[in-house]
Write a protein that holds these residues in place. Structure first.
Motif, short mmCIF file in Angstrom:
data_model
loop_
_atom_site.label_atom_id
_atom_site.label_comp_id
_atom_site.label_asym_id
_atom_site.label_seq_id
_atom_site.Cartn_x
_atom_site.Cartn_y
_atom_site.Cartn_z
N HIS A 122 0.84 -1.20 0.00
CA HIS A 122 0.00 0.00 0.00
C HIS A 122 0.88 1.25 0.00
CE1 HIS A 122 0.68 1.02 4.29
NE2 HIS A 122 0.72 -0.30 4.48
N SER A 123 0.22 2.40 -0.01
CA SER A 123 0.91 3.70 -0.07
C SER A 123 1.81 3.76 -1.30
CB SER A 123 1.73 3.95 1.21
OG SER A 123 0.91 3.83 2.36
N LEU A 124 1.23 3.37 -2.44
CA LEU A 124 1.99 3.25 -3.68
C LEU A 124 2.28 4.62 -4.27
CD1 LEU A 124 -0.02 0.34 -5.39
CD2 LEU A 124 1.81 0.19 -3.69
N SER A 125 3.50 4.79 -4.79
CA SER A 125 3.88 6.02 -5.50
C SER A 125 5.00 5.67 -6.47
CB SER A 125 4.33 7.10 -4.51
OG SER A 125 5.48 6.69 -3.80
N GLY A 126 5.31 6.61 -7.35
CA GLY A 126 6.41 6.40 -8.29
C GLY A 126 5.99 5.68 -9.56
N PRO A 127 6.83 5.77 -10.60
CA PRO A 127 6.46 5.25 -11.92
C PRO A 127 6.29 3.73 -11.99
CG PRO A 127 8.74 6.05 -11.91
CD PRO A 127 8.13 6.47 -10.63
N LEU A 128 6.97 2.96 -11.14
CA LEU A 128 6.84 1.50 -11.24
C LEU A 128 5.49 1.00 -10.77
CD1 LEU A 128 10.25 -0.18 -10.39
CD2 LEU A 128 9.47 0.96 -12.46
N VAL A 141 9.64 -13.65 -0.14
CA VAL A 141 10.40 -14.69 0.58
C VAL A 141 11.60 -13.98 1.21
CG1 VAL A 141 11.60 -16.89 0.52
CG2 VAL A 141 9.78 -16.45 -1.14
N HIS A 142 11.51 -13.62 2.50
CA HIS A 142 12.63 -12.90 3.13
C HIS A 142 12.48 -12.90 4.64
CE1 HIS A 142 10.41 -8.87 3.72
NE2 HIS A 142 9.53 -9.71 3.24
N SER A 143 13.62 -12.76 5.31
CA SER A 143 13.67 -12.68 6.77
C SER A 143 14.09 -11.29 7.25
CB SER A 143 14.67 -13.70 7.33
OG SER A 143 14.29 -15.01 6.98
N TYR A 144 14.49 -10.43 6.31
CA TYR A 144 15.00 -9.10 6.61
C TYR A 144 14.24 -8.07 5.79
CZ TYR A 144 18.92 -11.66 8.64
OH TYR A 144 19.67 -12.51 9.41
N GLY A 145 14.00 -6.90 6.36
CA GLY A 145 13.29 -5.86 5.63
C GLY A 145 13.89 -4.50 5.89
N ALA A 146 13.82 -3.63 4.89
CA ALA A 146 14.31 -2.26 5.02
C ALA A 146 13.25 -1.40 5.69
CB ALA A 146 14.65 -1.69 3.64
N ASP A 147 13.70 -0.50 6.55
CA ASP A 147 12.77 0.40 7.23
C ASP A 147 12.03 1.28 6.22
OD1 ASP A 147 13.56 -0.56 9.73
OD2 ASP A 147 15.16 0.93 9.92
N VAL A 148 10.90 1.80 6.65
CA VAL A 148 10.16 2.78 5.84
C VAL A 148 10.89 4.12 5.95
CG1 VAL A 148 7.96 4.00 5.58
CG2 VAL A 148 7.99 1.56 6.16
N CYS A 149 11.04 4.81 4.81
CA CYS A 149 11.80 6.06 4.79
C CYS A 149 11.23 6.98 3.70
CB CYS A 149 13.27 5.76 4.51
SG CYS A 149 13.56 5.03 2.88
N ALA A 150 11.88 8.11 3.49
CA ALA A 150 11.42 9.08 2.50
C ALA A 150 11.45 8.51 1.08
CB ALA A 150 12.28 10.34 2.57
N GLU A 151 12.30 7.50 0.84
CA GLU A 151 12.43 6.93 -0.50
C GLU A 151 11.52 5.72 -0.71
OE1 GLU A 151 16.51 6.51 0.19
OE2 GLU A 151 17.03 8.49 -0.59
N THR A 152 10.69 5.38 0.27
CA THR A 152 9.76 4.26 0.16
C THR A 152 8.65 4.60 -0.84
OG1 THR A 152 10.18 3.61 2.44
CG2 THR A 152 8.16 2.79 1.44
N THR A 153 8.40 3.70 -1.79
CA THR A 153 7.32 3.91 -2.77
C THR A 153 6.21 2.87 -2.65
OG1 THR A 153 8.59 2.70 -4.45
CG2 THR A 153 8.82 5.11 -4.42
N ALA A 154 6.37 1.91 -1.73
CA ALA A 154 5.31 0.97 -1.39
C ALA A 154 5.65 0.39 -0.02
CB ALA A 154 5.18 -0.14 -2.43
N VAL A 155 4.62 0.17 0.79
CA VAL A 155 4.80 -0.34 2.15
C VAL A 155 4.08 -1.68 2.27
CG1 VAL A 155 4.31 0.10 4.60
CG2 VAL A 155 4.94 2.00 3.10
N CYS A 156 4.69 -2.60 3.02
CA CYS A 156 4.05 -3.86 3.37
C CYS A 156 4.06 -3.98 4.90
CB CYS A 156 4.77 -5.05 2.74
SG CYS A 156 3.97 -6.64 3.05
N GLU A 157 3.05 -4.64 5.43
CA GLU A 157 2.96 -4.85 6.88
C GLU A 157 3.20 -6.33 7.17
OE1 GLU A 157 2.07 -2.16 8.79
OE2 GLU A 157 1.51 -0.82 7.14
N TYR A 158 4.26 -6.62 7.93
CA TYR A 158 4.50 -7.98 8.42
C TYR A 158 5.38 -7.86 9.64
CZ TYR A 158 5.05 -13.03 8.43
OH TYR A 158 5.01 -14.36 8.79
N VAL A 159 4.88 -8.17 10.80
CA VAL A 159 5.53 -7.93 12.08
C VAL A 159 5.62 -6.41 12.33
CG1 VAL A 159 7.49 -8.37 13.62
CG2 VAL A 159 6.86 -10.07 11.87
N ARG A 160 6.17 -5.70 11.34
CA ARG A 160 6.27 -4.23 11.41
C ARG A 160 6.11 -3.72 9.97
NH1 ARG A 160 11.94 -5.76 11.36
NH2 ARG A 160 12.90 -4.86 9.49
#
Length: 196
Positions: A122-128, A141-160
């Protein structure tokens, strides 16, 4: 149009090739600097472990090359994580294209790690993300995730909440596997290939 998939021994790139085949795109799998620099589009996929992948990039000089590229670059999964500043996976210093850290999902009741399967973004933005519905489903498929920041163009919710997609200048990234995310992933790849 010349599309290059960066070869760096990080997992199976066959699914990326199949996805490009379906789109009728020609591509080259290579770790050759001249070929990468001359490409119109660069895809930096990855499945595997951050420190091993970064060691291979350093061995080939790709860790210095990739941040200097001027054409559109798309990193996916581990490729996205290696474009960040640091990963908690084996305390790995990454390329720092995105000034953000990649952190392991903490153990929490009701959540399995790795995060595997379909989840919405959600919170989609940007040309892609053009043409995608809010809360579109993609495959993770991942155990690690990047924090949400000013350069985030889509957010997913899982644990955080975490960054499902990032963009800075000509660099684009997706934590999920666009190449196996059905029509949504296909649209993202189409949007990437249309970038100028």
């Amino acid at each position: 149009m010349k599309t290059v998939i960066i070869k760096y021994n990080a997992g199976n790139v066959q699914s990326v090739m199949y996805a490009l085949d379906r789109l009728g795109a020609s591509y080259l799998l290579t770790d050759d600097e001249a070929e990468i620099r001359s490409a119109d589009k660069v895809i930096f996929p990855g499945v595997g472990e951050a420190s091993t992948a970064m060691a291979y990039l350093r061995q080939k000089g790709l860790d210095k090359l990739i941040p200097t590229l001027k054409q559109p670059v798309l990193g996916t999964c581990v490729g996205m994580q290696l474009m960040c500043r640091h990963s908690e996976e084996n305390d790995t210093t990454c390329m720092g294209i995105f000034d953000i850290d990649v952190r392991r999902f903490p153990s929490q009741p009701g959540f399995k790690v790795p995060h595997t399967g379909w989840n919405s973004i959600h919170s989609l933005s940007g040309p892609l993300t053009e043409g995608l519905p809010e809360n579109a489903y993609v495959y993770f498929v991942h155990s690690y995730g990047a924090d949400v920041c000013a350069e985030t163009t889509a957010v997913c919710e899982y644990v955080r909440p975490f960054s499902a997609m990032l963009q800075k200048d000509n660099f684009y990234a997706a934590q999920f596997h666009a190449e196996i995310s059905g029509n949504v992933g296909q649209r993202i790849l189409e949007n990437f290939l249309k970038l100028s």
